[in-house]
Design an enzyme around this catalytic site. Sequence first.
Site, PDB file in Angstrom:
ATOM      1  N   ALA A  69     -69.729 -25.454  85.142  1.00  0.00           N
ATOM      2  CA  ALA A  69     -69.676 -24.278  84.283  1.00  0.00           C
ATOM      3  C   ALA A  69     -70.869 -23.402  84.664  1.00  0.00           C
ATOM      4  CB  ALA A  69     -69.766 -24.705  82.833  1.00  0.00           C
ATOM      5  N   GLY A 115     -68.054 -28.921  84.963  1.00  0.00           N
ATOM      6  CA  GLY A 115     -66.738 -28.314  84.745  1.00  0.00           C
ATOM      7  C   GLY A 115     -65.851 -28.356  85.984  1.00  0.00           C
ATOM      8  N   GLU A 118     -64.403 -31.698  85.904  1.00  0.00           N
ATOM      9  CA  GLU A 118     -63.495 -31.716  84.745  1.00  0.00           C
ATOM     10  C   GLU A 118     -62.188 -30.982  85.067  1.00  0.00           C
ATOM     11  OE1 GLU A 118     -66.756 -30.352  82.223  1.00  0.00           O
ATOM     12  OE2 GLU A 118     -66.231 -31.946  80.806  1.00  0.00           O
ATOM     13  N   GLU A 138     -74.304 -33.035  83.266  1.00  0.00           N
ATOM     14  CA  GLU A 138     -74.677 -32.270  82.074  1.00  0.00           C
ATOM     15  C   GLU A 138     -75.904 -32.806  81.342  1.00  0.00           C
ATOM     16  OE1 GLU A 138     -71.599 -32.930  83.004  1.00  0.00           O
ATOM     17  OE2 GLU A 138     -70.341 -31.178  82.688  1.00  0.00           O
TER      18      GLU A 138
HETATM   19  N1  COA Z   1     -73.908 -22.270  87.285  1.00  0.00           N
HETATM   20  C1  COA Z   1     -74.428 -21.100  87.685  1.00  0.00           C
HETATM   21  N2  COA Z   1     -74.835 -20.856  88.940  1.00  0.00           N
HETATM   22  C2  COA Z   1     -74.717 -21.870  89.826  1.00  0.00           C
HETATM   23  C3  COA Z   1     -74.185 -23.112  89.478  1.00  0.00           C
HETATM   24  C4  COA Z   1     -73.773 -23.301  88.133  1.00  0.00           C
HETATM   25  N3  COA Z   1     -73.230 -24.445  87.707  1.00  0.00           N
HETATM   26  N4  COA Z   1     -74.236 -23.924  90.567  1.00  0.00           N
HETATM   27  C5  COA Z   1     -74.741 -23.189  91.561  1.00  0.00           C
HETATM   28  N5  COA Z   1     -75.039 -21.952  91.126  1.00  0.00           N
HETATM   29  C6  COA Z   1     -75.616 -20.829  91.874  1.00  0.00           C
HETATM   30  C7  COA Z   1     -77.115 -21.022  92.107  1.00  0.00           C
HETATM   31  O1  COA Z   1     -77.840 -20.595  90.966  1.00  0.00           O
HETATM   32  C8  COA Z   1     -77.328 -20.132  93.303  1.00  0.00           C
HETATM   33  O2  COA Z   1     -77.330 -18.796  92.877  1.00  0.00           O
HETATM   34  P1  COA Z   1     -78.493 -17.767  93.384  1.00  0.00           P
HETATM   35  O3  COA Z   1     -78.309 -17.736  94.886  1.00  0.00           O
HETATM   36  O4  COA Z   1     -78.134 -16.491  92.719  1.00  0.00           O
HETATM   37  O5  COA Z   1     -79.777 -18.367  92.967  1.00  0.00           O
HETATM   38  C9  COA Z   1     -76.049 -20.333  94.118  1.00  0.00           C
HETATM   39  O6  COA Z   1     -75.071 -20.808  93.195  1.00  0.00           O
HETATM   40  C10 COA Z   1     -76.192 -21.351  95.224  1.00  0.00           C
HETATM   41  O7  COA Z   1     -76.647 -22.574  94.660  1.00  0.00           O
HETATM   42  P2  COA Z   1     -77.929 -23.369  95.173  1.00  0.00           P
HETATM   43  O8  COA Z   1     -78.445 -24.197  94.034  1.00  0.00           O
HETATM   44  O9  COA Z   1     -78.888 -22.433  95.811  1.00  0.00           O
HETATM   45  O10 COA Z   1     -77.275 -24.300  96.292  1.00  0.00           O
HETATM   46  P3  COA Z   1     -77.821 -25.699  96.815  1.00  0.00           P
HETATM   47  O11 COA Z   1     -77.029 -26.015  98.015  1.00  0.00           O
HETATM   48  O12 COA Z   1     -79.298 -25.695  96.928  1.00  0.00           O
HETATM   49  O13 COA Z   1     -77.445 -26.766  95.653  1.00  0.00           O
HETATM   50  C11 COA Z   1     -76.020 -27.751  93.983  1.00  0.00           C
HETATM   51  C12 COA Z   1     -76.105 -27.053  95.344  1.00  0.00           C
HETATM   52  C13 COA Z   1     -74.561 -27.892  93.619  1.00  0.00           C
HETATM   53  C14 COA Z   1     -76.661 -29.164  94.089  1.00  0.00           C
HETATM   54  C15 COA Z   1     -76.789 -26.946  92.928  1.00  0.00           C
HETATM   55  O14 COA Z   1     -76.332 -25.601  92.968  1.00  0.00           O
HETATM   56  C16 COA Z   1     -76.618 -27.430  91.506  1.00  0.00           C
HETATM   57  O15 COA Z   1     -77.229 -28.425  91.108  1.00  0.00           O
HETATM   58  N6  COA Z   1     -75.820 -26.712  90.688  1.00  0.00           N
HETATM   59  C17 COA Z   1     -75.630 -27.009  89.295  1.00  0.00           C
HETATM   60  C18 COA Z   1     -74.766 -28.219  89.103  1.00  0.00           C
HETATM   61  C19 COA Z   1     -74.609 -28.546  87.642  1.00  0.00           C
HETATM   62  O16 COA Z   1     -75.532 -28.963  86.965  1.00  0.00           O
HETATM   63  N7  COA Z   1     -73.380 -28.358  87.154  1.00  0.00           N
HETATM   64  C20 COA Z   1     -73.037 -28.692  85.806  1.00  0.00           C
HETATM   65  C21 COA Z   1     -73.081 -27.490  84.944  1.00  0.00           C
HETATM   66  S1  COA Z   1     -72.681 -27.913  83.268  1.00  0.00           S
END
Ligand code: COA
Length: 263
Positions: A69, A115, A118, A138
């Site tokens: 999400a 999400g 999910e 989460e």
């Molecule tokens: N919500 C909002 N933005 C998200 C996102 C999310 N769930 N997951 C990734 N993004 C965005 C990042 O903020 C970044 O945006 P920016 O370039 O404007 O800063 C972009 O997507 C790229 O992500 P980034 O984190 O730089 O890539 P990465 O390869 O370093 O890491 C992940 C990849 C998936 C490990 C990492 O993005 C992450 O942990 N995301 C969140 C996962 C999460 O907790 N999901 C559950 C949400 S309830």
Amino acid sequence: MKSKTYEHILVDHHDSLTTITIHRPSKLNALNIATIKELHDAFKQAESDTDTKAIIVTGSGEKAFVAGADIAEFADFSVSQGEQLAAQGQALLFDFVAHLSTPVIAAVNGFALGGGLELAMAAHFRIASDNAKMGLPEVSLGVIPGYGGTQRLPQLVGKGRAMEMIMTAGMIDANQALQFGLVNYVTPQEDLLPLAEKLAGKIMRNSSVAIAAAIEAINAGYEEGENGFDTEITVFGKCFGTADFHEGTQAFLEKRKPDFPGK
Ligand code: COA
């Protein structure tokens, strides 16, 4: 089917197959509310389209199915807004997809987190590319899965594994997901959509009304207050009143391939 244009998703339709691709590459396809609404609309359209016999849902690019999400969108939500977010999301997308009568295959092409996992779990089954990573992180954000994850993950992988995945907020790789039964197949990324299409092709050869009945009976076993065996008896009976049943049985007896009318 005439495909509509959306801001955050792409919809392709050919040969009775609708492919819905979540397309927010700069945010790793994270699900904001606008994307959830667009997905609802696209799934609803595909369900009502008589020429759609199966649906594939996937993510754009090679890195992510859906990275969760949209955290930026809900970071300052209140208790009631949080509850509303989960309720609205479940109604519009996650429960909606799980209860579609058109089969939905999730082709998990990279990160499927929160999400994202999910959504994949709401699909009727899942396949993954070998770079896929799945998890429900989460609790690392101080919240819990709110789009059905606390219910569907234990249904798919067992309670103990789900407890561990949710409590550790860890990710599992595609092979671990295969071993857990969370995905049915793992392929190199370039083979993922071809495999999804091949599986959809096998499904589409069968009676769509019988498939809808099977989805209803299988889901019934997981619904509060419903008895799956009773539902099976009812929908089994209903099949006998369909043109597909008549065609399927006649074709067998006449030693020919069935040509299902889909009603
Ligand atoms: N919500 C909002 N933005 C998200 C996102 C999310 N769930 N997951 C990734 N993004 C965005 C990042 O903020 C970044 O945006 P920016 O370039 O404007 O800063 C972009 O997507 C790229 O992500 P980034 O984190 O730089 O890539 P990465 O390869 O370093 O890491 C992940 C990849 C998936 C490990 C990492 O993005 C992450 O942990 N995301 C969140 C996962 C999460 O907790 N999901 C559950 C949400 S309830």
